[in-house]
Design a protein around this motif. Sequence first.
Motif, PDB file in Angstrom:
ATOM      1  N   ILE A  80      42.123  25.563  33.684  1.00 30.98           N
ATOM      2  CA  ILE A  80      42.380  26.283  32.429  1.00 30.98           C
ATOM      3  C   ILE A  80      42.241  27.788  32.651  1.00 30.98           C
ATOM      4  CG2 ILE A  80      41.514  26.681  30.091  1.00 30.98           C
ATOM      5  CD1 ILE A  80      40.703  23.706  30.022  1.00 30.98           C
ATOM      6  N   GLU A  81      41.188  28.181  33.376  1.00 29.48           N
ATOM      7  CA  GLU A  81      40.963  29.604  33.639  1.00 29.48           C
ATOM      8  C   GLU A  81      42.038  30.163  34.574  1.00 29.48           C
ATOM      9  OE1 GLU A  81      38.690  31.284  32.042  1.00 29.48           O
ATOM     10  OE2 GLU A  81      37.960  29.463  31.055  1.00 29.48           O
ATOM     11  N   CYS A  82      42.459  29.380  35.564  1.00 26.20           N
ATOM     12  CA  CYS A  82      43.498  29.838  36.489  1.00 26.20           C
ATOM     13  C   CYS A  82      44.833  29.986  35.768  1.00 26.20           C
ATOM     14  CB  CYS A  82      43.634  28.857  37.657  1.00 26.20           C
ATOM     15  SG  CYS A  82      42.235  28.858  38.790  1.00 26.20           S
ATOM     16  N   ARG A  83      45.093  29.098  34.838  1.00 31.33           N
ATOM     17  CA  ARG A  83      46.340  29.183  34.077  1.00 31.33           C
ATOM     18  C   ARG A  83      46.375  30.459  33.242  1.00 31.33           C
ATOM     19  NH1 ARG A  83      45.924  24.882  30.877  1.00 31.33           N
ATOM     20  NH2 ARG A  83      46.233  23.488  32.652  1.00 31.33           N
ATOM     21  N   LYS A  84      45.219  30.846  32.706  1.00 32.45           N
ATOM     22  CA  LYS A  84      45.148  32.090  31.925  1.00 32.45           C
ATOM     23  C   LYS A  84      45.518  33.299  32.787  1.00 32.45           C
ATOM     24  CE  LYS A  84      41.408  30.492  28.859  1.00 32.45           C
ATOM     25  NZ  LYS A  84      39.980  30.700  28.501  1.00 32.45           N
ATOM     26  N   ALA A  85      45.146  33.236  34.061  1.00 30.56           N
ATOM     27  CA  ALA A  85      45.425  34.342  34.987  1.00 30.56           C
ATOM     28  C   ALA A  85      46.752  34.162  35.711  1.00 30.56           C
ATOM     29  CB  ALA A  85      44.290  34.467  36.002  1.00 30.56           C
ATOM     30  N   ASN A  86      47.554  33.181  35.260  1.00 30.89           N
ATOM     31  CA  ASN A  86      48.859  32.909  35.864  1.00 30.89           C
ATOM     32  C   ASN A  86      48.732  32.568  37.353  1.00 30.89           C
ATOM     33  OD1 ASN A  86      51.643  32.550  35.664  1.00 30.89           O
ATOM     34  ND2 ASN A  86      52.090  34.659  36.242  1.00 30.89           N
ATOM     35  N   TYR A  87      47.625  31.901  37.701  1.00 29.48           N
ATOM     36  CA  TYR A  87      47.364  31.451  39.073  1.00 29.48           C
ATOM     37  C   TYR A  87      47.502  32.605  40.069  1.00 29.48           C
ATOM     38  CZ  TYR A  87      47.624  26.836  36.980  1.00 29.48           C
ATOM     39  OH  TYR A  87      47.416  25.725  36.184  1.00 29.48           O
ATOM     40  N   HIS A  88      46.842  33.702  39.741  1.00 20.67           N
ATOM     41  CA  HIS A  88      46.955  34.915  40.550  1.00 20.67           C
ATOM     42  C   HIS A  88      46.011  34.848  41.759  1.00 20.67           C
ATOM     43  CE1 HIS A  88      47.408  39.096  41.637  1.00 20.67           C
ATOM     44  NE2 HIS A  88      46.106  39.282  41.550  1.00 20.67           N
ATOM     45  N   LYS A  89      46.537  35.253  42.899  1.00 24.47           N
ATOM     46  CA  LYS A  89      45.734  35.351  44.125  1.00 24.47           C
ATOM     47  C   LYS A  89      45.478  36.819  44.410  1.00 24.47           C
ATOM     48  CE  LYS A  89      45.577  34.008  49.006  1.00 24.47           C
ATOM     49  NZ  LYS A  89      46.265  33.265  50.091  1.00 24.47           N
ATOM     50  N   THR A  90      44.220  37.194  44.533  1.00 31.44           N
ATOM     51  CA  THR A  90      43.881  38.593  44.766  1.00 31.44           C
ATOM     52  C   THR A  90      44.235  38.993  46.182  1.00 31.44           C
ATOM     53  OG1 THR A  90      41.631  38.040  45.443  1.00 31.44           O
ATOM     54  CG2 THR A  90      42.000  38.492  43.107  1.00 31.44           C
ATOM     55  N   GLU A  91      44.582  40.249  46.356  1.00 32.37           N
ATOM     56  CA  GLU A  91      44.856  40.775  47.684  1.00 32.37           C
ATOM     57  C   GLU A  91      43.534  41.010  48.410  1.00 32.37           C
ATOM     58  OE1 GLU A  91      47.731  41.168  49.130  1.00 32.37           O
ATOM     59  OE2 GLU A  91      48.879  40.490  47.390  1.00 32.37           O
ATOM     60  N   GLN A  92      43.494  40.646  49.686  1.00 30.92           N
ATOM     61  CA  GLN A  92      42.284  40.849  50.469  1.00 30.92           C
ATOM     62  C   GLN A  92      42.159  42.322  50.836  1.00 30.92           C
ATOM     63  OE1 GLN A  92      39.928  38.564  51.149  1.00 30.92           O
ATOM     64  NE2 GLN A  92      41.081  37.168  49.871  1.00 30.92           N
ATOM     65  N   LEU A  93      41.005  42.907  50.489  1.00 29.48           N
ATOM     66  CA  LEU A  93      40.768  44.297  50.850  1.00 29.48           C
ATOM     67  C   LEU A  93      40.529  44.419  52.341  1.00 29.48           C
ATOM     68  CD1 LEU A  93      38.390  45.371  47.958  1.00 29.48           C
ATOM     69  CD2 LEU A  93      40.822  45.880  48.196  1.00 29.48           C
ATOM     70  N   PRO A  94      41.110  45.421  52.998  1.00 23.58           N
ATOM     71  CA  PRO A  94      40.880  45.571  54.427  1.00 23.58           C
ATOM     72  C   PRO A  94      39.443  45.933  54.731  1.00 23.58           C
ATOM     73  CG  PRO A  94      42.044  47.484  53.558  1.00 23.58           C
ATOM     74  CD  PRO A  94      41.974  46.463  52.449  1.00 23.58           C
ATOM     75  N   THR A  95      38.967  45.511  55.882  1.00 27.95           N
ATOM     76  CA  THR A  95      37.627  45.869  56.323  1.00 27.95           C
ATOM     77  C   THR A  95      37.594  47.350  56.676  1.00 27.95           C
ATOM     78  OG1 THR A  95      38.170  45.337  58.608  1.00 27.95           O
ATOM     79  CG2 THR A  95      37.293  43.553  57.241  1.00 27.95           C
ATOM     80  N   PRO A  96      36.389  47.961  56.740  1.00 27.97           N
ATOM     81  CA  PRO A  96      36.327  49.378  57.109  1.00 27.97           C
ATOM     82  C   PRO A  96      37.059  49.698  58.392  1.00 27.97           C
ATOM     83  CG  PRO A  96      34.201  48.636  56.286  1.00 27.97           C
ATOM     84  CD  PRO A  96      35.076  47.417  56.368  1.00 27.97           C
ATOM     85  N   ALA A  97      36.942  48.809  59.407  1.00 24.76           N
ATOM     86  CA  ALA A  97      37.626  49.050  60.678  1.00 24.76           C
ATOM     87  C   ALA A  97      39.133  49.040  60.480  1.00 24.76           C
ATOM     88  CB  ALA A  97      37.213  48.000  61.708  1.00 24.76           C
ATOM     89  N   THR A  98      39.620  48.104  59.640  1.00 24.27           N
ATOM     90  CA  THR A  98      41.045  48.029  59.362  1.00 24.27           C
ATOM     91  C   THR A  98      41.511  49.279  58.621  1.00 24.27           C
ATOM     92  OG1 THR A  98      40.866  45.631  59.221  1.00 24.27           O
ATOM     93  CG2 THR A  98      42.854  46.629  58.300  1.00 24.27           C
ATOM     94  N   LYS A  99      40.678  49.721  57.635  1.00 20.07           N
ATOM     95  CA  LYS A  99      41.011  50.932  56.898  1.00 20.07           C
ATOM     96  C   LYS A  99      41.144  52.121  57.850  1.00 20.07           C
ATOM     97  CE  LYS A  99      38.842  49.846  52.433  1.00 20.07           C
ATOM     98  NZ  LYS A  99      37.770  50.250  51.505  1.00 20.07           N
TER      99      LYS A  99
END
Length: 379
Positions: A323-342
């Motif tokens: 129910i909660e995922c449907r409210k968010a339109n089954y959104h997948k968050t983007e993974q933030l890069p690690t400091p080394a990646t940044k």
Amino acid sequence: MPKTLENYSQEVGRAGRDGLLSDCVMFLSPLDIPILEGFCRGDTCSKNDIQLWLQEVALKEPAKDGTIDFNHYQQAKDYDMRQNVLALSYAQLELDHGYLRAVTPYYSVYELIPCGNGWSSILSDNSEVATINIADAAVASGVDKVDLARQLNSWELDGLIICKASQVRARYVVLKPLPKATEEIKKLADDFYSRMVKREDENIEKIRQVIEFSTNDDCLAHNLAKHFGDDNAVPDGMCNRCTFCINGQSVEFSGRIAAPIDRNQLQAILHACPERDDPRLLARMAFGITSPRLTVNKWSTAHPLFGSMVSMDFNELVTAFDIECRKANYHKTEQLPTPATKKRARETIIRRIIAKAREAVVEVIASNELATNDDIELD
């Protein structure tokens, strides 16, 4: 408490191998049931992840030898599939559908250690080998990975380097084209998912069979023999040794009574895990079932909320989180890069900006013919 009657039969059978009488005690505990259920439910994946995995496999371009290859460890993380489930899924593609056939895997990454003047000899080599990761190099250079591996082995045999291989990639021969249309892949994913759910339900039912067996008004030995289809194994249907035969009544066990969904705990899980694309992922965290994705994002055993809703019904948890995922339109968050990646990304951007600036300066100088390169300074 055993997971199945087959396990129970094996365990009690060990005590009787010497032919002597022995006492076997099974402890029924409500606290054991969610743990056993967790083992059963941990292998069922998200239908969307199965579809994405099948899409990667189907769209993979075969090499010159007609094989496709994958890093199972990376795929397990990308699609939240346990290693054993991933291996079983590939086996299904091979045995049930006839798309693939597993062949010898290979190492994709080589750590090169120079021997003596090995590096100078390698740098003067005019072959097309340019990188340690032969899987990536094959794509970038157009040179077959077999030829790249052969070149590395040649350098090692010549005493120029020492190779340390790692990162096994599984290889499969494509026997017939896999479906590439979205609808066909979705249909195949539905089949894989339904099989997983069926196995899960069967395993949960086996746990219930153990509880029913232990609490039935019947001789345990006779009841076990009937389960395996031998109604006459125990004379007169009474062993005169089990709890029922001695006491004349079965063991009382109320089992596990699931608690109602706690909305506060539900919100706590939702706050801790921002993903909304997979309700089973959230239910796993709440119930205490590990998965590659939970482990990578540190939402697994080390997280204080992991398993905080284990007293509740798993299927009800999935429904509540859906129910909660449907409210968010089954959104997948983007993974933030690690400091080394940044840092690496920032350095790459800076290099690109400087390179672009230099190109622009050269163009201006060439067009105006008013200055030389020495007149321009870049910060």
